[in-house]
Enzyme design. Sequence first.
Site, mmCIF file in Angstrom:
data_model
loop_
_atom_site.group_PDB
_atom_site.id
_atom_site.type_symbol
_atom_site.label_atom_id
_atom_site.label_comp_id
_atom_site.label_asym_id
_atom_site.label_seq_id
_atom_site.Cartn_x
_atom_site.Cartn_y
_atom_site.Cartn_z
ATOM 1 N N GLY A 17 0.896 -1.377 -0.026
ATOM 2 C CA GLY A 17 0.102 -0.184 -0.092
ATOM 3 C C GLY A 17 0.821 1.251 -0.011
ATOM 4 N N SER A 19 1.949 3.001 -2.461
ATOM 5 C CA SER A 19 1.441 3.805 -3.542
ATOM 6 C C SER A 19 1.043 5.133 -3.414
ATOM 7 C CB SER A 19 0.712 3.190 -4.586
ATOM 8 O OG SER A 19 -0.375 3.005 -4.085
ATOM 9 N N ARG A 20 0.563 5.073 -2.176
ATOM 10 C CA ARG A 20 -0.132 6.456 -1.986
ATOM 11 C C ARG A 20 -0.693 6.678 -0.384
ATOM 12 N NH1 ARG A 20 -6.517 5.661 -4.432
ATOM 13 N NH2 ARG A 20 -7.274 4.839 -2.501
ATOM 14 N N TYR A 152 -15.351 -4.251 7.442
ATOM 15 C CA TYR A 152 -13.927 -3.847 7.519
ATOM 16 C C TYR A 152 -13.374 -3.765 8.976
ATOM 17 C CZ TYR A 152 -10.607 0.076 7.518
ATOM 18 O OH TYR A 152 -9.390 1.030 7.800
ATOM 19 N N ALA A 154 -14.238 -5.800 11.357
ATOM 20 C CA ALA A 154 -13.962 -7.251 11.830
ATOM 21 C C ALA A 154 -12.923 -7.963 11.157
ATOM 22 C CB ALA A 154 -15.235 -8.170 11.507
ATOM 23 N N ALA A 155 -12.541 -7.501 10.051
ATOM 24 C CA ALA A 155 -11.322 -7.942 9.504
ATOM 25 C C ALA A 155 -10.140 -7.438 9.996
ATOM 26 C CB ALA A 155 -11.500 -7.641 7.797
ATOM 27 N N LYS A 156 -10.031 -6.040 10.260
ATOM 28 C CA LYS A 156 -9.034 -5.547 11.074
ATOM 29 C C LYS A 156 -8.862 -5.988 12.452
ATOM 30 C CE LYS A 156 -7.476 -2.306 8.001
ATOM 31 N NZ LYS A 156 -6.079 -2.064 7.296
ATOM 32 N N ILE A 185 -7.712 10.023 8.886
ATOM 33 C CA ILE A 185 -6.537 10.699 8.109
ATOM 34 C C ILE A 185 -6.884 11.077 6.655
ATOM 35 C CG2 ILE A 185 -4.223 10.210 7.590
ATOM 36 C CD1 ILE A 185 -4.684 9.715 10.652
HETATM 37 N N1 NAP Z 1 -7.146 6.986 6.142
HETATM 38 C C1 NAP Z 1 -7.655 6.710 7.356
HETATM 39 O O1 NAP Z 1 -8.452 7.651 7.769
HETATM 40 C C2 NAP Z 1 -7.495 5.491 7.881
HETATM 41 C C3 NAP Z 1 -7.931 5.286 9.222
HETATM 42 C C4 NAP Z 1 -7.882 3.935 9.780
HETATM 43 C C5 NAP Z 1 -7.046 2.867 9.187
HETATM 44 N N2 NAP Z 1 -6.404 3.097 7.991
HETATM 45 C C6 NAP Z 1 -5.809 1.923 7.177
HETATM 46 O O2 NAP Z 1 -4.492 2.411 6.984
HETATM 47 C C7 NAP Z 1 -4.140 1.754 5.626
HETATM 48 C C8 NAP Z 1 -3.606 3.095 4.628
HETATM 49 O O3 NAP Z 1 -4.912 3.779 4.286
HETATM 50 P P1 NAP Z 1 -4.624 4.920 3.548
HETATM 51 O O4 NAP Z 1 -5.925 5.955 3.975
HETATM 52 O O5 NAP Z 1 -3.317 5.303 3.294
HETATM 53 O O6 NAP Z 1 -5.634 4.150 2.246
HETATM 54 P P2 NAP Z 1 -5.402 4.387 0.546
HETATM 55 O O7 NAP Z 1 -5.130 6.043 0.502
HETATM 56 O O8 NAP Z 1 -6.671 3.955 0.071
HETATM 57 O O9 NAP Z 1 -4.207 3.714 0.158
HETATM 58 C C9 NAP Z 1 -4.539 2.223 0.255
HETATM 59 C C10 NAP Z 1 -3.255 1.277 -0.087
HETATM 60 O O10 NAP Z 1 -3.570 0.131 -0.384
HETATM 61 C C11 NAP Z 1 -3.458 -0.465 -1.583
HETATM 62 N N3 NAP Z 1 -4.099 -1.689 -1.945
HETATM 63 C C12 NAP Z 1 -5.470 -1.668 -1.775
HETATM 64 N N4 NAP Z 1 -6.045 -2.634 -2.197
HETATM 65 C C13 NAP Z 1 -4.817 -3.411 -2.736
HETATM 66 C C14 NAP Z 1 -4.751 -4.796 -3.118
HETATM 67 N N5 NAP Z 1 -5.764 -5.629 -3.243
HETATM 68 N N6 NAP Z 1 -3.558 -5.294 -3.243
HETATM 69 C C15 NAP Z 1 -2.409 -4.381 -3.018
HETATM 70 N N7 NAP Z 1 -2.372 -3.305 -2.528
HETATM 71 C C16 NAP Z 1 -3.806 -2.741 -2.510
HETATM 72 C C17 NAP Z 1 -3.745 0.950 -2.735
HETATM 73 O O11 NAP Z 1 -3.167 0.805 -3.945
HETATM 74 P P3 NAP Z 1 -4.217 0.073 -5.050
HETATM 75 O O12 NAP Z 1 -5.421 0.346 -4.845
HETATM 76 O O13 NAP Z 1 -3.649 0.724 -6.405
HETATM 77 O O14 NAP Z 1 -3.877 -1.324 -5.139
HETATM 78 C C18 NAP Z 1 -3.040 1.856 -1.763
HETATM 79 O O15 NAP Z 1 -1.800 1.969 -2.035
HETATM 80 C C19 NAP Z 1 -5.225 0.974 5.213
HETATM 81 O O16 NAP Z 1 -5.040 -0.407 5.900
HETATM 82 C C20 NAP Z 1 -6.436 1.591 5.958
HETATM 83 O O17 NAP Z 1 -7.523 0.570 6.169
HETATM 84 C C21 NAP Z 1 -6.761 4.457 7.237
#
Ligand code: NAP
Length: 254
Positions: A17, A19-20, A152, A154-156, A185
């Site tokens: 993950g 990439s962004r 979501y 439950a999986a986490k 975030i």
């Molecule tokens: N932002 C929040 O408020 C928040 C809060 C609590 C927890 N989180 C957790 O923090 C982590 C990062 O979140 P984020 O906000 O940075 O999310 P994001 O901007 O959506 O980034 C998610 C990353 O996961 C990759 N990804 C998704 N599905 C994938 C797959 N099947 N195989 C490989 N890579 C995959 C995406 O790239 P591709 O889609 O191109 O594959 C992307 O690089 C996540 O686990 C999220 O559940 C985020």
Amino acid sequence: MKDYANEFKGKRVLITGGSRGIGAAAAQRLIDGGASVVVTARSRHEETPAEATFITGDLRSKEGAEAVANEAINILGGLDILIHSAGAARVQLTSMDQIPEAEWLDSLDINFLAGLRITHAVLPALRESVLSSIVYVSAGGLTPFGGPLSHYGAAKAALNNYAKNLAKELAPAGIRVNVVTPGPIITPGGDEVRNTITSAMGITDEQFFAGVPLQGRGGRSEELAEPIAFLVSDRASYITGHNHFVTGGWGELA
Ligand SMILES: NC(=O)c1ccc[n+]([C@@H]2O[C@H](COP(=O)([O-])OP(=O)(O)OC[C@H]3O[C@@H](n4cnc5c(N)ncnc54)[C@H](OP(=O)(O)O)[C@@H]3O)[C@@H](O)[C@H]2O)c1
């Protein structure tokens, strides 16, 4: 005196993950500290750090995770640090019993099993390293999210439990395992979730963030990257098996 500016020099890092969002910020933070970093996702994004090596992969299958692990280890010549940030929250505006089975399965795949698969694929390499560590970016460690994100959550929760067991199992080998739980975030994925929720509730972003004790604001990816960097660094050499909340007090001070 310890050279903290280059504390990750020589460290070989894989960030799923990356990439962004949070993963990309963590990648940039470790690159700035001198690490060699491979990031992986299904596709590159404009946020993907230019100095990281990007590899395409999908972690929703064992084969996909193993292909990512093998390619990353080949590129880096081994592995010292795994940061698993890949995840996806798809809001389901319905009651729990109306969330389709396919959504529960997909959520388990990307939010739990992906972490397990990539870990198992890189473990032999981590065991060969000295002072290796793992950080999972999770969620929902404190309170249930409620119906629209229950699949979501439950999986986490499964990921949190897995990480704790893994920390215990790997501790004798000196491999540390920690979890970071973010609050709301501001990232591409986080924005998508928030937009769906605020539209459904008919509230503004300001009203949404008002629930965050710390200045009523969303967190920045960099504010997650810093504690992640600390946890995978040798400065945290006696910390393992914990879920660290980086939430601006959200859910914790309620
Ligand atoms: N932002 C929040 O408020 C928040 C809060 C609590 C927890 N989180 C957790 O923090 C982590 C990062 O979140 P984020 O906000 O940075 O999310 P994001 O901007 O959506 O980034 C998610 C990353 O996961 C990759 N990804 C998704 N599905 C994938 C797959 N099947 N195989 C490989 N890579 C995959 C995406 O790239 P591709 O889609 O191109 O594959 C992307 O690089 C996540 O686990 C999220 O559940 C985020």
